[in-house]
Design a protein around this motif. Structure first.
Motif, PDB file in Angstrom:
ATOM      1  N   PHE A 180     105.738  55.980  31.610  1.00  0.00           N
ATOM      2  CA  PHE A 180     104.727  56.997  31.323  1.00  0.00           C
ATOM      3  C   PHE A 180     103.703  56.375  30.375  1.00  0.00           C
ATOM      4  CE2 PHE A 180     108.244  59.585  32.751  1.00  0.00           C
ATOM      5  CZ  PHE A 180     107.643  60.668  33.390  1.00  0.00           C
ATOM      6  N   HIS A 181     102.426  56.544  30.672  1.00  0.00           N
ATOM      7  CA  HIS A 181     101.407  55.850  29.880  1.00  0.00           C
ATOM      8  C   HIS A 181     100.218  56.750  29.584  1.00  0.00           C
ATOM      9  CE1 HIS A 181      98.764  55.284  33.419  1.00  0.00           C
ATOM     10  NE2 HIS A 181      99.887  55.105  34.088  1.00  0.00           N
ATOM     11  N   HIS A 182      99.518  56.410  28.518  1.00  0.00           N
ATOM     12  CA  HIS A 182      98.300  57.117  28.113  1.00  0.00           C
ATOM     13  C   HIS A 182      97.353  57.210  29.313  1.00  0.00           C
ATOM     14  CE1 HIS A 182      94.452  57.823  26.098  1.00  0.00           C
ATOM     15  NE2 HIS A 182      95.123  58.169  25.009  1.00  0.00           N
ATOM     16  N   PRO A 183      96.692  58.343  29.503  1.00  0.00           N
ATOM     17  CA  PRO A 183      95.856  58.507  30.700  1.00  0.00           C
ATOM     18  C   PRO A 183      94.695  57.526  30.807  1.00  0.00           C
ATOM     19  CG  PRO A 183      95.520  60.319  29.138  1.00  0.00           C
ATOM     20  CD  PRO A 183      96.724  59.564  28.677  1.00  0.00           C
ATOM     21  N   HIS A 184      94.277  56.921  29.677  1.00  0.00           N
ATOM     22  CA  HIS A 184      93.192  55.949  29.715  1.00  0.00           C
ATOM     23  C   HIS A 184      93.692  54.512  29.828  1.00  0.00           C
ATOM     24  CE1 HIS A 184      90.760  59.106  27.222  1.00  0.00           C
ATOM     25  NE2 HIS A 184      90.909  59.467  28.486  1.00  0.00           N
ATOM     26  N   ALA A 185      95.007  54.333  29.806  1.00  0.00           N
ATOM     27  CA  ALA A 185      95.571  52.982  29.852  1.00  0.00           C
ATOM     28  C   ALA A 185      95.805  52.550  31.297  1.00  0.00           C
ATOM     29  CB  ALA A 185      96.887  52.937  29.082  1.00  0.00           C
ATOM     30  N   THR A 186      95.616  51.271  31.538  1.00  0.00           N
ATOM     31  CA  THR A 186      95.889  50.729  32.871  1.00  0.00           C
ATOM     32  C   THR A 186      97.343  50.347  33.054  1.00  0.00           C
ATOM     33  OG1 THR A 186      95.416  48.448  32.219  1.00  0.00           O
ATOM     34  CG2 THR A 186      93.544  49.797  32.955  1.00  0.00           C
ATOM     35  N   ALA A 187      98.070  50.185  31.923  1.00  0.00           N
ATOM     36  CA  ALA A 187      99.461  49.708  31.945  1.00  0.00           C
ATOM     37  C   ALA A 187      99.575  48.385  32.690  1.00  0.00           C
ATOM     38  CB  ALA A 187     100.388  50.760  32.563  1.00  0.00           C
ATOM     39  N   GLU A 188      98.528  47.584  32.616  1.00  0.00           N
ATOM     40  CA  GLU A 188      98.442  46.359  33.405  1.00  0.00           C
ATOM     41  C   GLU A 188      99.572  45.393  33.084  1.00  0.00           C
ATOM     42  OE1 GLU A 188      97.005  44.437  36.545  1.00  0.00           O
ATOM     43  OE2 GLU A 188      96.155  46.290  35.763  1.00  0.00           O
ATOM     44  N   PHE A 189      99.974  45.319  31.805  1.00  0.00           N
ATOM     45  CA  PHE A 189     100.992  44.339  31.417  1.00  0.00           C
ATOM     46  C   PHE A 189     102.341  44.609  32.078  1.00  0.00           C
ATOM     47  CE2 PHE A 189     101.324  47.733  28.250  1.00  0.00           C
ATOM     48  CZ  PHE A 189     102.683  47.935  28.178  1.00  0.00           C
ATOM     49  N   SER A 190     102.543  45.847  32.586  1.00  0.00           N
ATOM     50  CA  SER A 190     103.830  46.189  33.190  1.00  0.00           C
ATOM     51  C   SER A 190     103.762  46.328  34.709  1.00  0.00           C
ATOM     52  CB  SER A 190     104.340  47.506  32.596  1.00  0.00           C
ATOM     53  OG  SER A 190     103.430  48.570  32.871  1.00  0.00           O
ATOM     54  N   ARG A 191     102.616  46.057  35.291  1.00  0.00           N
ATOM     55  CA  ARG A 191     102.455  46.290  36.731  1.00  0.00           C
ATOM     56  C   ARG A 191     103.221  45.268  37.580  1.00  0.00           C
ATOM     57  NH1 ARG A 191     100.431  51.375  37.948  1.00  0.00           N
ATOM     58  NH2 ARG A 191      98.923  51.937  36.328  1.00  0.00           N
ATOM     59  N   ALA A 192     103.507  44.113  37.005  1.00  0.00           N
ATOM     60  CA  ALA A 192     104.156  43.061  37.791  1.00  0.00           C
ATOM     61  C   ALA A 192     105.672  43.019  37.599  1.00  0.00           C
ATOM     62  CB  ALA A 192     103.548  41.702  37.448  1.00  0.00           C
ATOM     63  N   TRP A 193     106.233  43.969  36.872  1.00  0.00           N
ATOM     64  CA  TRP A 193     107.678  43.945  36.639  1.00  0.00           C
ATOM     65  C   TRP A 193     108.414  44.142  37.960  1.00  0.00           C
ATOM     66  CZ3 TRP A 193     107.857  47.653  31.807  1.00  0.00           C
ATOM     67  CH2 TRP A 193     107.299  46.987  30.706  1.00  0.00           C
ATOM     68  N   ARG A 194     109.296  43.214  38.291  1.00  0.00           N
ATOM     69  CA  ARG A 194     110.015  43.246  39.559  1.00  0.00           C
ATOM     70  C   ARG A 194     111.528  43.171  39.370  1.00  0.00           C
ATOM     71  NH1 ARG A 194     105.749  44.741  40.671  1.00  0.00           N
ATOM     72  NH2 ARG A 194     104.186  43.864  42.094  1.00  0.00           N
ATOM     73  N   ASP A 195     112.009  43.234  38.133  1.00  0.00           N
ATOM     74  CA  ASP A 195     113.438  43.095  37.901  1.00  0.00           C
ATOM     75  C   ASP A 195     114.229  44.293  38.395  1.00  0.00           C
ATOM     76  OD1 ASP A 195     112.068  44.485  35.858  1.00  0.00           O
ATOM     77  OD2 ASP A 195     113.757  44.224  34.479  1.00  0.00           O
ATOM     78  N   MET A 196     113.574  45.456  38.488  1.00  0.00           N
ATOM     79  CA  MET A 196     114.193  46.654  39.049  1.00  0.00           C
ATOM     80  C   MET A 196     113.073  47.605  39.467  1.00  0.00           C
ATOM     81  SD  MET A 196     115.784  48.458  35.635  1.00  0.00           S
ATOM     82  CE  MET A 196     116.620  46.926  35.170  1.00  0.00           C
ATOM     83  N   PRO A 197     113.369  48.608  40.291  1.00  0.00           N
ATOM     84  CA  PRO A 197     112.312  49.516  40.736  1.00  0.00           C
ATOM     85  C   PRO A 197     111.578  50.137  39.552  1.00  0.00           C
ATOM     86  CG  PRO A 197     114.317  49.891  41.988  1.00  0.00           C
ATOM     87  CD  PRO A 197     114.681  48.944  40.880  1.00  0.00           C
ATOM     88  N   THR A 198     110.251  50.074  39.568  1.00  0.00           N
ATOM     89  CA  THR A 198     109.435  50.551  38.460  1.00  0.00           C
ATOM     90  C   THR A 198     108.229  51.309  38.993  1.00  0.00           C
ATOM     91  OG1 THR A 198     110.072  48.628  37.107  1.00  0.00           O
ATOM     92  CG2 THR A 198     108.123  49.860  36.405  1.00  0.00           C
ATOM     93  N   VAL A 199     108.005  52.507  38.471  1.00  0.00           N
ATOM     94  CA  VAL A 199     106.825  53.288  38.835  1.00  0.00           C
ATOM     95  C   VAL A 199     106.074  53.661  37.568  1.00  0.00           C
ATOM     96  CG1 VAL A 199     107.920  54.200  40.920  1.00  0.00           C
ATOM     97  CG2 VAL A 199     108.037  55.504  38.791  1.00  0.00           C
ATOM     98  N   HIS A 200     104.812  54.049  37.722  1.00  0.00           N
ATOM     99  CA  HIS A 200     103.942  54.374  36.592  1.00  0.00           C
ATOM    100  C   HIS A 200     103.409  55.792  36.748  1.00  0.00           C
ATOM    101  CE1 HIS A 200     104.124  49.990  36.523  1.00  0.00           C
ATOM    102  NE2 HIS A 200     103.768  50.053  35.252  1.00  0.00           N
ATOM    103  N   VAL A 201     103.416  56.532  35.646  1.00  0.00           N
ATOM    104  CA  VAL A 201     102.976  57.928  35.651  1.00  0.00           C
ATOM    105  C   VAL A 201     102.081  58.177  34.431  1.00  0.00           C
ATOM    106  CG1 VAL A 201     103.701  60.347  35.560  1.00  0.00           C
ATOM    107  CG2 VAL A 201     105.105  58.666  36.798  1.00  0.00           C
ATOM    108  N   PRO A 202     100.849  58.670  34.623  1.00  0.00           N
ATOM    109  CA  PRO A 202      99.988  58.987  33.473  1.00  0.00           C
ATOM    110  C   PRO A 202     100.550  60.164  32.670  1.00  0.00           C
ATOM    111  CG  PRO A 202      98.709  58.822  35.505  1.00  0.00           C
ATOM    112  CD  PRO A 202     100.148  58.862  35.906  1.00  0.00           C
ATOM    113  N   LEU A 203     100.436  60.082  31.362  1.00  0.00           N
ATOM    114  CA  LEU A 203     100.810  61.191  30.494  1.00  0.00           C
ATOM    115  C   LEU A 203      99.760  62.292  30.581  1.00  0.00           C
ATOM    116  CD1 LEU A 203     102.046  59.186  27.384  1.00  0.00           C
ATOM    117  CD2 LEU A 203     103.448  60.783  28.715  1.00  0.00           C
ATOM    118  N   SER A 204     100.216  63.524  30.447  1.00  0.00           N
ATOM    119  CA  SER A 204      99.320  64.679  30.452  1.00  0.00           C
ATOM    120  C   SER A 204      99.862  65.696  29.453  1.00  0.00           C
ATOM    121  CB  SER A 204      99.265  65.302  31.845  1.00  0.00           C
ATOM    122  OG  SER A 204     100.526  65.878  32.182  1.00  0.00           O
TER     123      SER A 204
END
Length: 355
Positions: A180-204
């Motif tokens: 879960f990430h700040h709505p203005h953040a790209t979360a780019e540093f975590s986009r390439a994580w492949r060690d286990m299933p990972t999804v990204h969700v904007p905070l609201s």
């Protein structure tokens, strides 16, 4: 106390940069906070220093990454007075009390009460509308038996612990990492994580509190959080299950990573605590600065240890209150020493290569 109270170790790149330039807030791109319950009390002085002084002039966004207590600590950032918010969280957490034999429902309800007092609705809006601090919280979405409560959850935990002992990647059969990430953040540093299933969700404003509650929902202790708005349907629990002290790839962070931590060892996941061969090291994190208490500091604390969740059962309420308050007070010494090293430039001589 005489002597050094803290250890500062850094991966190769961070070590070289501190040797040359000292430790500067503008060089930090990510602030890291681990799971660990009341262990964080000894770090509250460092949080006050970082939130109130070190990052006081910060203009461009600072990313934070936390699980469980680490995420709750960092939720002070972005509030109108981060230091006051940190003090409030510390006081509320220290003063928690339960019945003689609290069940999951009682502990969960107390956590909800604490959350709403620590972060009222107006503070949620403040955090999401400001742009100086970009929060990222890891929450675990459970699969199969781990999504249930009670005995079936326990069976799922035993199965996932066995799978983890073979390979951390096998945790992906039981859990999904949700960032879960700040709505203005790209979360780019975590986009390439492949060690286990990972999804990204904007905070609201709708999912902020449920996500924060979920990242601290310890299995078999608190109830899981169901169907968080904006995220895949399911049961969500403590982010420390997959990322206890972290073992993620941080190579995409475009700067240094600051990691104030209560242990000198970095344990990747919750099930790795008893797997002594599985630890994260500086050679895996060349851009990370790890700040920890020394053995001497820990020995000086009441009972010769840092606080932990077993204190609820082992100590009387008055003794626990006094112990935890003393740990917080002594932790202020860590901040005082680090601040002196940074401002004097002595940090250049104190930093050690973490390998």
């Amino acid at each position: 106390m005489a002597g050094d109270l803290i250890r500062v170790r850094a991966g190769r790149h961070a070590w070289q940069q501190i040797k040359e330039q000292g430790l500067r807030q503008q060089d930090i791109e990510l602030l890291l906070g681990a799971s660990g319950g009341p262990k964080w009390f000894i770090l509250q002085g460092l949080d006050r220093y970082f939130f109130g002084d070190f990052f006081a002039e910060r203009q461009r966004p600072l990313n934070t990454l936390g699980t469980s207590a680490g995420a709750w600590r960092f939720a002070s950032l972005g509030q109108q007075d981060p230091v006051a918010a940190s003090d409030l969280f510390c006081r509320l957490y220290r003063s928690q009390t339960y019945s003689a034999k609290p069940d999951v429902a009682e502990i969960t309800e107390e956590a909800r009460k604490l959350l709403h007092e620590y972060i009222p609705d107006a503070a949620v809006a403040d955090i999401l509308q400001q742009d100086r601090f970009h929060h990222h919280w890891i929450v675990t979405r459970c699969r199969g038996l781990t999504a249930h409560e009670g005995k079936r959850q326990l069976l799922g935990l035993l199965g996932s612990a066995a799978a983890n002992s073979v390979s951390r990647k096998w945790l992906g059969r039981f859990y999904e990492r949700v960032v879960f990430h700040h709505p203005h953040a790209t979360a780019e540093f975590s986009r390439a994580w492949r060690d286990m299933p990972t999804v990204h969700v904007p905070l609201s404003e709708q999912n902020f509190k449920p996500a924060l509650l979920a990242t601290g929902s310890i299995p078999m202790v608190l109830a899981g959080v169901k169907d968080i708005i904006g995220a895949p349907a399911g049961t969500y629990r403590d982010g420390g299950i997959t990322d206890y002290h972290f073992d993620v790839d941080l190579s995409a962070v475009p700067g240094l990573v600051l990691y104030p931590h209560f242990h000198q060892q970095v344990v990747p996941g919750w099930f790795d605590k008893n797997l002594g061969w599985r630890r994260t090291h500086g050679r895996q994190w060349p851009n990370v600065i790890l700040i920890t208490p020394t053995d001497e500091f820990i020995a000086s604390l009441p009972y010769g240890k840092i606080p932990d969740r077993t204190d609820f059962a082992k100590l009387s309420v008055p003794d626990r209150f006094a112990y935890w308050q003393q740990a917080v007070q002594q932790g202020q010494q860590l901040a005082a020493q680090l601040q002196e090293w940074i401002e004097s430039g002595e940090i250049r001589n104190k930093v050690a290569l973490w390998s």
